[in-house]
Design a protein around this motif. Structure first.
Motif, PDB file in Angstrom:
ATOM      1  N   GLN A 213      20.297   9.407   2.635  1.00  0.00           N
ATOM      2  CA  GLN A 213      19.815   8.767   3.856  1.00  0.00           C
ATOM      3  C   GLN A 213      20.893   8.627   4.921  1.00  0.00           C
ATOM      4  O   GLN A 213      20.606   8.673   6.107  1.00  0.00           O
TER       5      GLN A 213
ATOM      6  N   MET B 281       1.455   7.040  -8.997  1.00  0.00           N
ATOM      7  CA  MET B 281       2.497   8.049  -8.793  1.00  0.00           C
ATOM      8  C   MET B 281       2.316   9.136  -9.839  1.00  0.00           C
ATOM      9  O   MET B 281       1.974   8.866 -10.989  1.00  0.00           O
TER      10      MET B 281
ATOM     11  N   CYS C 118       0.813  -1.215   0.000  1.00  0.00           N
ATOM     12  CA  CYS C 118       0.000   0.000   0.000  1.00  0.00           C
ATOM     13  C   CYS C 118       0.846   1.264   0.000  1.00  0.00           C
ATOM     14  O   CYS C 118       0.370   2.322  -0.381  1.00  0.00           O
ATOM     15  N   LEU C 119       2.070   1.175   0.516  1.00  0.00           N
ATOM     16  CA  LEU C 119       2.825   2.408   0.677  1.00  0.00           C
ATOM     17  C   LEU C 119       4.143   2.414  -0.085  1.00  0.00           C
ATOM     18  O   LEU C 119       4.352   3.200  -0.988  1.00  0.00           O
TER      19      LEU C 119
ATOM     20  N   PHE D 279       5.102   2.555  -3.986  1.00  0.00           N
ATOM     21  CA  PHE D 279       4.903   3.763  -4.773  1.00  0.00           C
ATOM     22  C   PHE D 279       6.059   4.738  -4.652  1.00  0.00           C
ATOM     23  O   PHE D 279       6.106   5.738  -5.329  1.00  0.00           O
ATOM     24  N   THR D 280       6.970   4.460  -3.744  1.00  0.00           N
ATOM     25  CA  THR D 280       8.071   5.410  -3.573  1.00  0.00           C
ATOM     26  C   THR D 280       9.410   4.751  -3.868  1.00  0.00           C
ATOM     27  O   THR D 280      10.437   5.252  -3.464  1.00  0.00           O
TER      28      THR D 280
ATOM     29  N   ILE E  70       2.303  12.365   0.971  1.00  0.00           N
ATOM     30  CA  ILE E  70       3.427  11.816   0.206  1.00  0.00           C
ATOM     31  C   ILE E  70       2.916  11.029  -1.001  1.00  0.00           C
ATOM     32  O   ILE E  70       3.469  11.104  -2.091  1.00  0.00           O
TER      33      ILE E  70
ATOM     34  N   LEU F 291       1.084  10.306   5.203  1.00  0.00           N
ATOM     35  CA  LEU F 291       1.062   9.253   4.185  1.00  0.00           C
ATOM     36  C   LEU F 291       0.303   9.737   2.953  1.00  0.00           C
ATOM     37  O   LEU F 291       0.741   9.564   1.825  1.00  0.00           O
TER      38      LEU F 291
ATOM     39  N   ARG G 251      11.836   6.980  -5.336  1.00  0.00           N
ATOM     40  CA  ARG G 251      12.122   8.200  -4.568  1.00  0.00           C
ATOM     41  C   ARG G 251      12.272   7.810  -3.108  1.00  0.00           C
ATOM     42  O   ARG G 251      11.370   7.991  -2.303  1.00  0.00           O
ATOM     43  N   PRO G 252      13.440   7.262  -2.776  1.00  0.00           N
ATOM     44  CA  PRO G 252      13.629   6.694  -1.434  1.00  0.00           C
ATOM     45  C   PRO G 252      13.395   7.707  -0.312  1.00  0.00           C
ATOM     46  O   PRO G 252      12.921   7.349   0.760  1.00  0.00           O
ATOM     47  N   MET G 253      13.675   8.992  -0.602  1.00  0.00           N
ATOM     48  CA  MET G 253      13.494   9.996   0.451  1.00  0.00           C
ATOM     49  C   MET G 253      12.023  10.081   0.866  1.00  0.00           C
ATOM     50  O   MET G 253      11.697  10.150   2.045  1.00  0.00           O
ATOM     51  N   ASN G 254      11.128  10.034  -0.132  1.00  0.00           N
ATOM     52  CA  ASN G 254       9.704  10.071   0.193  1.00  0.00           C
ATOM     53  C   ASN G 254       9.294   8.830   0.974  1.00  0.00           C
ATOM     54  O   ASN G 254       8.481   8.905   1.891  1.00  0.00           O
TER      55      ASN G 254
ATOM     56  N   PHE H  55      11.150   7.181   2.978  1.00  0.00           N
ATOM     57  CA  PHE H  55      11.671   7.361   4.328  1.00  0.00           C
ATOM     58  C   PHE H  55      10.713   8.209   5.169  1.00  0.00           C
ATOM     59  O   PHE H  55      10.355   7.849   6.298  1.00  0.00           O
ATOM     60  N   ILE H  56      10.298   9.320   4.585  1.00  0.00           N
ATOM     61  CA  ILE H  56       9.392  10.213   5.332  1.00  0.00           C
ATOM     62  C   ILE H  56       8.071   9.489   5.625  1.00  0.00           C
ATOM     63  O   ILE H  56       7.506   9.590   6.711  1.00  0.00           O
ATOM     64  N   MET H  57       7.613   8.703   4.628  1.00  0.00           N
ATOM     65  CA  MET H  57       6.375   7.977   4.836  1.00  0.00           C
ATOM     66  C   MET H  57       6.517   6.974   5.980  1.00  0.00           C
ATOM     67  O   MET H  57       5.588   6.772   6.764  1.00  0.00           O
TER      68      MET H  57
END
Lengths: 289, 361
Positions: free
Chosen positions: B145, B3, A81-82, A85-86, B328, B325, A89-92, A94-96
């Motif tokens: 990171q 996306m 689910c999460l 989709f990122t 993003i 969530l 874009r690993p940074m997104n 991470f934030i998620m």
């Protein structure tokens, strides 16, 4: 001397839990390319689930399996689910994962409460070997961890699945052309890492009480372990876990216990700055963005 | 895949005959690079300024004003973070610790040497800037990171040091300070005056962000963000620029920290630990780091949401998580991007109705 050995034995069982979470992170970060800050919460959820099931009268070892499966399912859901989709874009991502960790933590507080939970020692035996008291449960924790480490290590380095996985990390496009379902592997790694977190949580609650906030404390140690050893490197995670566990265990017994947390943080910062690839070398993780 | 295409500089106006899904993609695109007309910018700025200045006279009560002050000093810290992340692409999850450096520097100067608000402010800001630069040194070696994790470690380390600092840092209980030294005729004990003090600092931070964003320096930072190697190869001193923006960010954090200290009058290590730092990162992502008002929007949402929805702390944190969530996944550029895209879409639609061409909004 006896006290020293005693400290050593105790540190080993603490190190085991750290190694389990470290392996999960090293696989997910180093091989699947996802920085999952909620991994500590996965562990905490595993511990809480074990507490609940044991409280409902289930045998600890059965509860351990269920906790592992539950958290594995949680990981599957999170990936589907999460995080998928990122992926680019690993940074997104991470934030998620920070968002996810906040949700899990407070969902647990909402369902149970914020106080610490513990279970009685499920085995309740103490062996005395040469003047050193060894709690049987601690020995079992170390043994379970050793088995998991061995399975993971040989799975990654020897099996054809492990080889395919490593191939998709080093060259994703070529791996895909060779017919390796890379995305499915990413999902698989994520589930496996989450499963280990669930088992780690169950083992942890058999040793110490945990609170809903345990996850956010242990996550940083998990990252420390995986980065010290080198991302994606299972052997490295074991070395990292042992180093950190021993530093902690021994500094609690000797030295200045109030600075215990600081030691691992300083070790981690130094290694990140001086050897970003880790002590034993590994992938540098997903391409920094 | 839901996306969205996120390339900067996409036109906001939907061309004729696009499918609904493409329209959605346009609405959620990252439009930060598209300049708004000067008139619109000026009107937004004036409306916002009037609203913020008039706030204490709207009779919204003591509690509302307290939250507003919290929001504003948080926003000042966020503008620093927005600058380093939005412009230079360097994220940090240890930003609260940097605010803590400023707050503790000011508090220690006050306790040990009897410095007041105004005299300790420059020292605290300078120290925060220096610490910001020093923590930034690893960015020259490691990126992405790895650096985020370093900042997180720094933040955790900072709390350990404060807790073990004995009477010098007040240990776990923290330190107390007096009120802001009054200026002639202005007593900052009055809540609305404290509000105006923080508001003045926010205007400073906003103008600084605007000026930096539109300067040659800002463009250079964005060039580094987009392609560091390329920036280096055309002769930009990347290291110096990175450290520079981190120090500016530290300066903002120091200012925010001192304002926080003198508003709360009491600080303790937990205010600057991992959680507050993560929330700062959430707010800046939520609002949109690349937009001038993004950090302010993020701070307003996070601080006022529990109040508006009347949630208890546990539910409100779950709500933050869910918001994050959603943002993003659906709106990677933050709420700021969403507002701008809606504006662009509306404007594009109006132009079409008026028979005009689909110009760039």
């Amino acid at each position: 001397m006896d006290i020293f050995v005693q400290q050593l034995v105790n540190s080993l069982s603490v190190a085991s839990v750290t190694i389990l979470i470290g392996i999960g992170i090293t696989l997910i970060f180093g091989l699947a390319g996802i920085v999952n800050f909620a991994h500590g919460e996965f562990l905490m959820v595993g511990g809480m689930a074990t507490w609940f099931m044991v409280g409902a009268g289930m045998n600890f070892f059965v509860a351990l399996v269920f906790a592992g499966l539950l958290v594995g399912a949680l990981g599957f859901a999170a990936e589907r689910c999460l995080f998928r989709f990122t992926l680019n874009r690993p940074m997104n991502g991470f934030i998620m994962s920070i968002g996810l960790s906040v949700i899990l933590q407070h969902a647990v507080i909402r369902v149970f409460n914020e106080f610490q939970k513990s279970i009685t020692d499920p085995v309740g035996l103490v062996w005395t070997i040469g003047g050193v008291d060894v709690t049987a449960m601690r020995a079992i924790v170390v043994a379970i961890t050793a088995v998991i480490v061995a399975i993971t290590y040989f799975g990654i380095s020897r099996s054809r699945y492990g080889m395919a996985l490593r191939a998709s990390v080093s060259d994703r496009d070529t791996a895909e052309l060779m017919g390796i379902p890379v995305r499915r592997y990413v999902t698989g790694v994520f589930i496996y890492g989450s499963l280990l977190a669930g088992i780690g949580g169950a083992l942890m609650i058999s040793l110490f009480p945990i609170t809903p906030f345990t996850g956010s404390v242990i996550i940083i140690r998990g990252f420390a372990v995986s980065l010290i050893g080198g991302l994606g490197n299972v052997g490295g995670a074991v070395v990292g876990g042992l180093v950190l566990g021993l530093v902690d265990g021994l500094s609690a017994g000797y030295g200045y216990p109030e600075w215990t947390d600081a030691y691992s943080l300083v070790v981690m910062i130094l290694i990140l700055v001086l050897r970003p690839q880790g002590l034993l070398g590994g992938t540098l993780g997903p391409k920094a963005s | 895949m839901p996306m969205t295409d996120n390339s900067a500089g996409k036109t906001g106006a939907a061309p004729e005959g696009v499918r609904a899904r493409d329209r959605l993609a346009l609405l959620t695109a990252d439009n930060a690079a598209v300049p708004l007309p000067a008139g619109v910018q000026a009107i937004t700025a004036i409306l916002l300024a009037v609203l913020l200045i008039a706030l204490p006279w709207l009779g919204l009560g003591y509690r509302f004003l307290s939250i507003a002050i919290t929001t504003l000093y948080t926003a000042i810290g966020l503008y620093g973070l927005g600058l380093q992340f939005g412009q230079a692409g360097i994220m940090s999850v240890g930003h609260a610790a940097l605010m803590g450096v400023g707050a503790y520097a000011s508090a220690i100067l006050s306790v040990q040497l009897g410095f007041g608000f105004w005299t300790s402010l420059p020292f605290a800001m300078a120290l925060s800037a220096i610490v910001g630069g020093v923590i930034g040194l690893p960015t020259l070696r490691v990126g992405g990171q790895h650096y985020i994790i370093i900042t997180f470690c720094f933040c955790a380390l900072f709390v350990v040091v404060l807790t073990n600092g004995g009477t010098f840092t007040g240990s776990a209980t923290g330190l107390d300070v007096g009120s802001v030294t009054p200026l002639p005729g202005i007593n900052f004990d009055k809540l609305s005056n404290n509000y105006y003090l923080v508001l003045a600092a926010l205007f400073l931070a906003l103008s600084a962000t605007y000026l930096i964003g539109n300067s040659r320096y800002g463009r250079t930072l964005r060039a580094i963000r987009e392609n560091e190697q390329l920036a280096r190869s055309v002769g930009i001193n990347v290291d110096l620029h990175k450290l520079g923006v981190l120090m500016v960010s530290g300066l903002f954090a120091g200012l925010a920290g001192v304002l926080q200290l003198y508003y709360l009058r009491h600080i303790s290590p937990t205010l600057f630990g991992a959680f507050p730092s993560l929330y700062l990162a959430l707010m800046v992502m939520l609002g949109g780091a690349r937009y001038l008002y993004g950090p302010l929007i993020g701070a307003v949402i996070v601080n006022f949401l529990p109040e508006v929805l009347n949630l208890d702390p546990v539910d409100s944190r779950i709500a933050y998580g869910v918001c994050l969530l959603l943002v993003i996944l659906l709106l990677p550029g933050g709420v700021g991007a969403g507002i701008k895209n809606v504006y662009c879409a509306v404007r594009g639609g109006l132009e079409k109705q008026g028979g005009g061409t689909n110009g760039r909004a």
